[in-house]
Scaffold this active site. Structure first.
Site, PDB file in Angstrom:
ATOM      1  N   GLY A  16       0.825  -1.197   0.000  1.00 54.65           N
ATOM      2  CA  GLY A  16       0.000   0.000   0.000  1.00 54.65           C
ATOM      3  C   GLY A  16       0.863   1.253   0.000  1.00 54.65           C
ATOM      4  O   GLY A  16       2.064   1.226   0.234  1.00 54.65           O
ATOM      5  N   GLY A  56       0.731   5.695   0.974  1.00 47.22           N
ATOM      6  CA  GLY A  56       0.041   6.743   1.729  1.00 47.22           C
ATOM      7  C   GLY A  56       0.804   8.046   1.600  1.00 47.22           C
ATOM      8  O   GLY A  56       1.735   8.162   0.800  1.00 47.22           O
ATOM      9  N   GLY A  57       0.410   9.031   2.387  1.00 43.91           N
ATOM     10  CA  GLY A  57       1.084  10.318   2.330  1.00 43.91           C
ATOM     11  C   GLY A  57       2.535  10.222   2.732  1.00 43.91           C
ATOM     12  O   GLY A  57       3.383  10.964   2.239  1.00 43.91           O
ATOM     13  N   PHE A  58       2.846   9.286   3.659  1.00 43.63           N
ATOM     14  CA  PHE A  58       4.211   9.135   4.162  1.00 43.63           C
ATOM     15  C   PHE A  58       5.124   8.457   3.144  1.00 43.63           C
ATOM     16  O   PHE A  58       6.307   8.740   3.046  1.00 43.63           O
ATOM     17  CB  PHE A  58       4.211   8.292   5.439  1.00 43.63           C
ATOM     18  N   GLY A  59       4.582   7.493   2.391  1.00 45.25           N
ATOM     19  CA  GLY A  59       5.419   6.717   1.484  1.00 45.25           C
ATOM     20  C   GLY A  59       4.769   5.399   1.118  1.00 45.25           C
ATOM     21  O   GLY A  59       3.570   5.352   0.833  1.00 45.25           O
ATOM     22  N   GLU A  60       5.562   4.319   1.155  1.00 44.13           N
ATOM     23  CA  GLU A  60       5.095   3.023   0.675  1.00 44.13           C
ATOM     24  C   GLU A  60       5.414   1.909   1.674  1.00 44.13           C
ATOM     25  O   GLU A  60       6.363   2.022   2.451  1.00 44.13           O
ATOM     26  CB  GLU A  60       5.786   2.706  -0.657  1.00 44.13           C
ATOM     27  N   VAL A  61       4.607   0.830   1.624  1.00 42.22           N
ATOM     28  CA  VAL A  61       4.844  -0.346   2.458  1.00 42.22           C
ATOM     29  C   VAL A  61       4.959  -1.571   1.554  1.00 42.22           C
ATOM     30  O   VAL A  61       4.104  -1.798   0.692  1.00 42.22           O
ATOM     31  CB  VAL A  61       3.705  -0.557   3.484  1.00 42.22           C
ATOM     32  N   ASP A  87      -2.859  10.409  14.726  1.00 41.22           N
ATOM     33  CA  ASP A  87      -3.419  10.024  13.429  1.00 41.22           C
ATOM     34  C   ASP A  87      -4.226   8.729  13.553  1.00 41.22           C
ATOM     35  O   ASP A  87      -4.073   7.795  12.757  1.00 41.22           O
ATOM     36  CB  ASP A  87      -2.297   9.851  12.404  1.00 41.22           C
ATOM     37  N   LYS A 116       8.450  -0.374   5.520  1.00 42.79           N
ATOM     38  CA  LYS A 116       7.939   0.960   5.202  1.00 42.79           C
ATOM     39  C   LYS A 116       9.102   1.872   4.823  1.00 42.79           C
ATOM     40  O   LYS A 116      10.133   1.888   5.474  1.00 42.79           O
ATOM     41  CB  LYS A 116       7.205   1.556   6.401  1.00 42.79           C
TER      42      LYS A 116
END
Length: 449
Positions: free
Chosen positions: A164, A166-171, A284, A185
């Site tokens: 997946g 997200g705003g932070f990056g990738e997993v 969050d 991550k």
């Protein structure tokens, strides 16, 4: 050129026996005539106007191929047995060779210099990241994985291993050499903010150990982007189970399972607020940050925005900080006053409770304009005492009278968590205890039936 000399002289003889002097001639081949244009060489048959290799600034009439320059100053045709070597102007070839070598040396120097700079930059980054991780850390230190090990485990971050974004990056999903399946991550390339969030998450997770929180396995700081390695939680997120299960053919969650997930999440957050030293505010809390394992037990994840409450701050009622979080879950009082407290997490958790009750998204632009925000929509519903009209039919239809009462009780608990005045909201410990009490009622009802 003419010289007067003793021809065939034997210098060992006495002077009186030397022969009479004679005339000796020595011929010097003249240089070809100078020219400026090709027409200047018309007077010299079989010649062309070319650059003089002995003097690059001049041009001379040189003999064409198949001819040679003789002592009389003419271009004579080469004949069999006559030495007739074609002289070519090698100056341009030599110049090209020299320039090529210089360019190769310069290119090699620049490549080596770039390699040294990159290597030095990576060393500085690693050192800086290690300092960030060790700053104000009183808990255990994270295991440090090598970049080679993580690249191998994720097949060099192959697209098929992407879990997946997200705003932070990738997993990414990875498999270590011992067979352990992990989630890796990393921040998005060029996302300095995401990089800091990953490092912050390592610091946070080094402070905690709770069954309701995702377990950190280690980190990797030697690559261009820092990596966080934690346990792989196989059953996706609560968000997916509530809102995307139809697309993935997952059965909807039962009411009892939703209660257990809520209580486990609340218990994990209560641990962060009350038992962790120093206390931690998640900042969050949302359904997509609640992971479900193979038994559908909940684990709170994504501590990139979390905040450690330092000892100097613990005596205050709040922390002044910039508002960060996710639209639809953000505490309005925190957003307006920039004052973060544990009750900000309580508000966000209240939104998760509404999702569990209704299976509706926190923000949904497919709803009417005035109902896009789930909290605003549900407050209007509850003010009109119409809660049961919006409860997910899967948990409402066929529910017993006791179960319907517990649904209402959780609705009231969500309403308390979402109170606009933070001092009126319950603590996460109180929320966890209330949910545990409700679970006892539903479980008892289920055992009787």
């Amino acid at each position: 050129m003419a010289y007067q000399s003793f021809v065939g002289l034997d210098s060992s003889l006495p002077i009186e026996k030397w022969p009479q002097p004679g005339l000796e001639l020595m011929w010097q081949i003249p240089d070809p005539p100078i020219c400026k244009k090709e027409v200047d060489c018309d007077v010299l048959k079989y010649s062309r106007c070319l650059i003089d290799p002995k003097n690059v600034g001049k041009k001379r009439c040189f003999c064409k191929s198949g001819h040679y320059w003789d002592a009389q100053g003419y271009c004579q045709k080469c004949r069999h047995g006559t030495a007739c070597k074609i002289r070519r102007n090698k100056a341009p070839l030599i110049a090209v060779a020299v320039i090529s070598v210089l360019l190769m040396l310069l290119g090699g120097f620049l490549v080596h210099r770039r390699y040294l700079i990159k290597r030095r930059t990576i060393r500085l980054l690693v050192k800086e990241r290690e300092e960030i991780l060790s700053a104000n850390t009183s808990g255990k230190s994270a295991k440090v994985f090598s970049g080679k090990e993580i690249k191998k485990s994720t097949n060099n971050f192959a697209k098929e291993n992407l879990l997946g974004t997200g705003g932070f990056g990738e997993v990414f999903k990875g498999t270590l050499d011992d067979g352990t399946i992990v989630a890796v991550k990393r921040a998005k390339p060029g996302n300095a903010k995401g990089t800091l969030q990953v490092l912050n998450e390592v610091r946070i997770l080094c402070q905690v150990n709770h069954r309701g929180l995702v377990r950190l396995l280690g980190c990797c700081v030697e690559l261009e982007l820092p990596l966080l390695i934690y346990e792989y939680v196989p059953n996706g997120t609560l968000f997916e189970h509530l809102h995307v299960f139809r697309l993935r053919e997952r059965p909807p969650l039962t009411w009892l399972r939703r209660l257990v997930i809520a209580q486990q999440t609340a218990d994990g957050l209560a641990y962060l607020h009350s038992s962790a030293v120093p206390p931690i505010y998640h900042r969050d809390v949302k359904s997509s940050n609640i992971l479900l394992d193979d038994k559908l037990d909940a684990k709170v994840s994504d501590f990139g925005l979390s905040r450690l409450v330092e000892l100097s701050e613990s005596e205050n009622t709040h922390i002044n900080t910039s508002a960060q979080g996710t639209l639809g879950y953000l505490d309005p009082e925190y957003y307006l006053n920039l004052q973060l407290t544990d009750r900000s997490d309580v508000y966000s958790f209240g939104v998760v409770l509404l999702e569990l009750l209704t299976s509706k998204k926190a923000i949904d632009f497919n709803r009417d304009e005035e109902n896009v925000n789930l909290v605003v929509y549900m407050k209007r519903i509850m003010d009109g005492e119409k809660l049961m009209d919006v409860i997910d039919p899967f948990i409402k239809d066929g529910a017993s009278k006791v179960e319907l009462e517990t649904i209402k009780a959780v609705g009231n608990l969500a309403s308390a968590c979402l109170d606009e005045r933070r001092q009126n909201r319950p603590s996460m410990k109180e929320v966890s205890d209330e949910l545990e009490y409700v679970i006892g009622i539903v479980s008892g009802q289920a055992s009787k039936s």
